[in-house]
Design a protein around this motif. Sequence first.
Motif, short mmCIF file in Angstrom:
data_model
loop_
_atom_site.label_atom_id
_atom_site.label_comp_id
_atom_site.label_asym_id
_atom_site.label_seq_id
_atom_site.Cartn_x
_atom_site.Cartn_y
_atom_site.Cartn_z
N MET B 27 -3.10 -24.05 15.34
CA MET B 27 -2.92 -22.93 14.12
C MET B 27 -2.17 -23.63 13.33
N ASN B 56 -13.45 -24.48 17.33
CA ASN B 56 -11.23 -24.87 17.25
C ASN B 56 -11.25 -24.16 15.84
N ASN B 60 -9.18 -20.73 14.43
CA ASN B 60 -7.75 -20.80 13.89
C ASN B 60 -7.62 -20.13 13.11
N GLN B 63 -7.92 -16.36 13.03
CA GLN B 63 -6.58 -15.92 13.01
C GLN B 63 -5.93 -16.42 12.18
#
Lengths: 167, 167
Positions: B27, B56, B60, B63
Motif C-alpha cells: 500500500m 494485491n 491496496n 484501501q
Amino acid sequence: MNYDEAKTKFVSTWGSLGTLWGINKAMAQIQALLFISIKPLCMEDIMEELKISRGNTSMNLRQLMDWGIVTKVIIPGERKEYFTTEKEVQELARVIAKERSRREIKPVVKVLKEVSSIADDGTEKTKELIKQTKALHDLTETADDMINKLVNQKQNWVTKSLLKLIK
Amino acid sequence: MNYDEAKTKFVSTWGSLGTLWGINKAMAQIQALLFISIKPLCMEDIMEELKISRGNTSMNLRQLMDWGIVTKVIIPGERKEYFTTEKEVQELARVIAKERSRREIKPVVKVLKEVSSIADDGTEKTKELIKQTKALHDLTETADDMINKLVNQKQNWVTKSLLKLIK
DNA sequence: TCAAACTTTCAATAATTATTGAAAGTTTGT
DNA sequence: ACAAACTTTCAATAATTATTGAAAGTTTGA
C-alpha cells in the motif's frame, strides 16, 4: 468493573497499542503490567500474569531494559531479579519517541535527502521526483524535530500552552 | 545515482516506512509510486513497476481510495482506470494522521477513560491503577489532539513558527 | 445481447513475526 | 568446588499477516 477486570482490560489494550510505537504485544504488556504495579515484579510474576513463557519474558524484559524503560531492582535477601518501569508518563513518552525516531524516522530522512539530491537532468520526471521527495523530506524532518522537542520538554505546561496556542 | 535508482530507492524506503503509520508495504509503495509519477497510472503500470499481483494491487488501491489518498481518474477514450494520489504532503499527512487517530488512538483513549474511572475501593493497588491510567489518558489524549490540530493547519508556516517557539 | 476488456473477490499459499521450552549458562551460598 | 536457584539462548513451532492467481463479476461498444 472491578480491579481485576480493569487491570486485564488495561494491560491487553495497552498491549495491542504496541504496534503504534513499533514494539510487540508481549513487550507492551509487560511494560503495562509494571506500570500499574505497586511493587517490583519478578519473572515468575510476569509469566503468570500474562501467561507467557519464560523465554519470551526474558527476551522482552531485556529489550525494555535496553530501551531504558525498565530497570532491574535488587531486593536484599532475594536471589531472583525484580523489575520496575519508569512511572512518569512524560519520561516514558520521551524514551519511546526517541527510540522510534532513531530506529525508523532518521534512516528515512537520510534516504529522502539522498534521493532529493540527485542531479537534475532536466526531464520532467526527474524534476517531479526531486520536488516531491524534497517536500516529504522537509515534512518528515520537521515532524521528527517537533516530536523530539516536545517530548524533551519535561514540564507538562509546555504541551498544554502549545495546545492552547494552536486551538 | 540516476533517476531509476533514485526512484527505486524512494519507493522501497517509503514502503518500509509503511509500518510507521500502520499500513502495509504494498500500500505504501503504490502510494509512493503515484506520488512521484507525472501522470496517472493504471493497474498494469503499478503491477509491473512493483512486481506485485493484480489482486494485491486491486485490494491496496481500494484501501488507498477508502482513505481518500488515491483517486480514480477517467481518461476519455480509455477503457481502463487510472489512479493518482494527493500531491500535497501537508494534505497527505493530514489524512494519514486522521485515519490513524480514528482507528488506533481514539479506541485506546476510550478504554483508558473507562479503566481510570473505576470505583476507588481504597486499596493501594486500585489507587495506583487509577492514577497511572489517568496519567496515560491525559498524555495520549493531549498528544492525539496536538497531532490533529497541527496537521489540520493547512499552512506550513504554523508548523514552522511553532517549531521555532519550542526550540 | 454478446464478447472483449477490464476489475474484484477470496481460498490457498507464502512470508514474516512472535512464542515456546528445554538445554546451556550464570550466580550465589555453603 | 559443588549444587541449587535462577536467567539466557535459540532452534523448532505456532500465529499472524501479506500475497497470489484464477474464477467470478462488471462494464462497454458494436
